[in-house]
Design an enzyme around this catalytic site. Structure first.
Site, PDB file in Angstrom:
ATOM      1  N   HIS A   1      73.774 117.094  34.003  1.00 59.36           N
ATOM      2  CA  HIS A   1      75.077 117.150  33.355  1.00 59.36           C
ATOM      3  C   HIS A   1      75.021 118.134  32.187  1.00 59.36           C
ATOM      4  O   HIS A   1      73.946 118.509  31.718  1.00 59.36           O
ATOM      5  CB  HIS A   1      75.487 115.770  32.833  1.00 59.36           C
TER       6      HIS A   1
ATOM      7  N   HIS B   1      74.815 101.615  41.271  1.00 59.81           N
ATOM      8  CA  HIS B   1      74.701 103.068  41.327  1.00 59.81           C
ATOM      9  C   HIS B   1      74.664 103.531  42.772  1.00 59.81           C
ATOM     10  O   HIS B   1      73.984 102.930  43.609  1.00 59.81           O
ATOM     11  CB  HIS B   1      73.445 103.547  40.594  1.00 59.81           C
TER      12      HIS B   1
END
Length: 437
Positions: free
Chosen positions: A106, A172
């Site tokens: 990210h 997740h």
């Protein structure tokens, strides 16, 4: 019937026809901790499988504290002060402690975001650094895993005498549950490690939300984490309002395993049959800040939508689509077969291809209609989904297709809920083949 979906930094109110067959898919209400700061301090003093943090830290040269980035709603303003205070009591003042943001691939978090994530006092007193996966010289090589994954990890992280990892435990889409070993890799890993961990073959393996046993992605992450010598873990769980519901501190594996068991008990919700239509939140901010992250809301619905059904995703997408690489992939993708042919060709790899692959996995099983104030209608076609201006209009389209008595399931919290049909957790790569769900 009126429903409320988590959306952006608020909520999206939706009215459904009263004669619809609607199932609200929500877990049992988590109980927020009465004194969260005291709960964190108590967990650090009486951890699972290790001595107290103060004892572990005493006599150490320095320490690194790994934190999640802004895409995870960890209440670090509550979690970090007791942890950092324990390090100070052990003889590690701020000058000998680095806070490392486990960004994975990210973007780096800005100073303003860090101040909001943590608090101004910690930001002022401590050295905070973003992990930069794309900078090869900032990583050291630790060999390969048993399955051949090249291990490149953040140089500063590896050089610290005491390694502490923190994070949020939630369902997740790859690892089964977040937290624990994920703080090491992908959190602090380099691009070359991602080439295997997030490669096309890995994502077609038996993995998905809530799946840990036999999950090769989880096994690879554990292999990597075991090699680096993580000294201490402090993971937390939160409720829908981002309030602490649990603190799990101590040994990397044992404390995280306790947290995963706790989360499944509190966030799993079961239907008795698949739905024709699933209305899913993307989880609200920060998960629905970008389309890249919002795809997790589609994945959350995949377990409970029937084959050939429809997922209606509500996501604010206030910060745009995602990285340049992600946008380029979307622009060049003509369909599932085209995309899979490209990413499985020898030598092909590009950053963020995994989230387009997850989007394709969803589209194998169901159509998707996006409802977002952050995406112009003419732009939605380039996101490989249909669009509608409101959830109500999207539902009206679905009722025309499936009939007025269509079964509609609603995921108000999106990916923060582990939704199943009769407890079955389907692998993302194979869920579309199963007619029973």
């Amino acid at each position: 019937m009126d429903i409320r979906l988590d959306y952006g930094r608020g909520a999206l109110d939706v009215r459904l026809p009263d004669d619809c067959a609607v199932s609200i898919v929500e877990p049992s209400k988590g109980v927020p901790l009465a004194d969260p700061s005291a709960a964190v301090a108590a967990a650090l003093a009486a951890p699972i499988g290790t001595p107290p943090l103060v004892e572990l830290a005493r006599g150490r040269r320095d320490a690194v504290v790994v934190i999640a980035d802004k895409t995870r709603p960890v209440p670090y303003g509550i979690v970090l002060p007791p942890l950092l205070a324990a390090l100070e009591r052990a003889g590690l003042p701020p000058a000998r402690v680095e806070i490392l943001v486990a960004t994975g691939l990210h973007r780096p978090n800005t100073p303003a975001e860090l101040a909001q994530m943590i608090n101004a006092d910690v930001v002022a007193r401590y050295r905070i650094r973003n992990h930069l996966a794309r900078e090869a010289d900032q990583h050291v090589h630790l060999g390969r895993t048993a399955h051949g994954t090249e291990i490149w990890l953040d140089r500063g992280f590896m050089g610290a005498d005491l390694k502490i990892v923190t994070g949020l435990i939630e369902p997740h889409l790859m690892a089964g549950f977040s937290g624990g070993r994920k703080a090491v890799a992908p959190g602090c890993a380099g691009v070359e490690t991602m080439r295997s961990l997030h490669g096309a073959a890995m994502l077609e393996a038996p993995l998905g939300p809530g799946i840990v046993e036999g999950n090769p992605f989880h096994e690879e992450l554990l292999d990597i984490a075991r090699r680096v010598g993580v000294g201490f873990l402090c993971d937390v769980t939160v409720d829908r309002n981002r309030r602490l519901t649990g603190v799990f501190a101590g040994d990397l594996e044992h404390a995280h395993a306790a947290g995963m068991r706790f989360v499944e008990q509190h966030v799993r919700a079961d239907l008795d049959r698949p739905a024709d239509v699933v209305i899913a939140s993307a989880g609200g901010a920060p998960l629905d800040d970008t389309y890249y992250q919002a795809i997790k809301g589609m994945v959350a619905a995949l377990n409970i939508v029937r084959r050939g059904g429809t997922i209606i995703l509500a996501a604010a997408i206030a910060e745009g689509i995602g990285s340049a690489e992600f946008q380029h992939l979307l622009a060049d993708t003509r369909g599932n077969d085209d995309f899979m042919a490209r990413i499985t060709s020898p030598g092909f790899f590009t950053i963020d291809q995994w989230m387009v692959q997850h989007l394709c996995q969803v589209r194998r099983k169901a159509e998707v209609i996006l409802v977002s104030g952050g995406v112009r209608p003419e732009a939605a076609a380039g996101l490989l989904v249909a669009s509608a201006p409101t959830v109500e209009e999207a539902v009206a389209r679905c009722l025309q297709r499936y009939g007025p008595r269509a079964h509609i399931a609603v995921l108000p919290q999106g990916p923060y809920v582990l939704a199943t049909v009769r407890g079955r957790k389907l692998s993302l790569g194979r869920a579309w083949l199963d007619d029973a769900a």
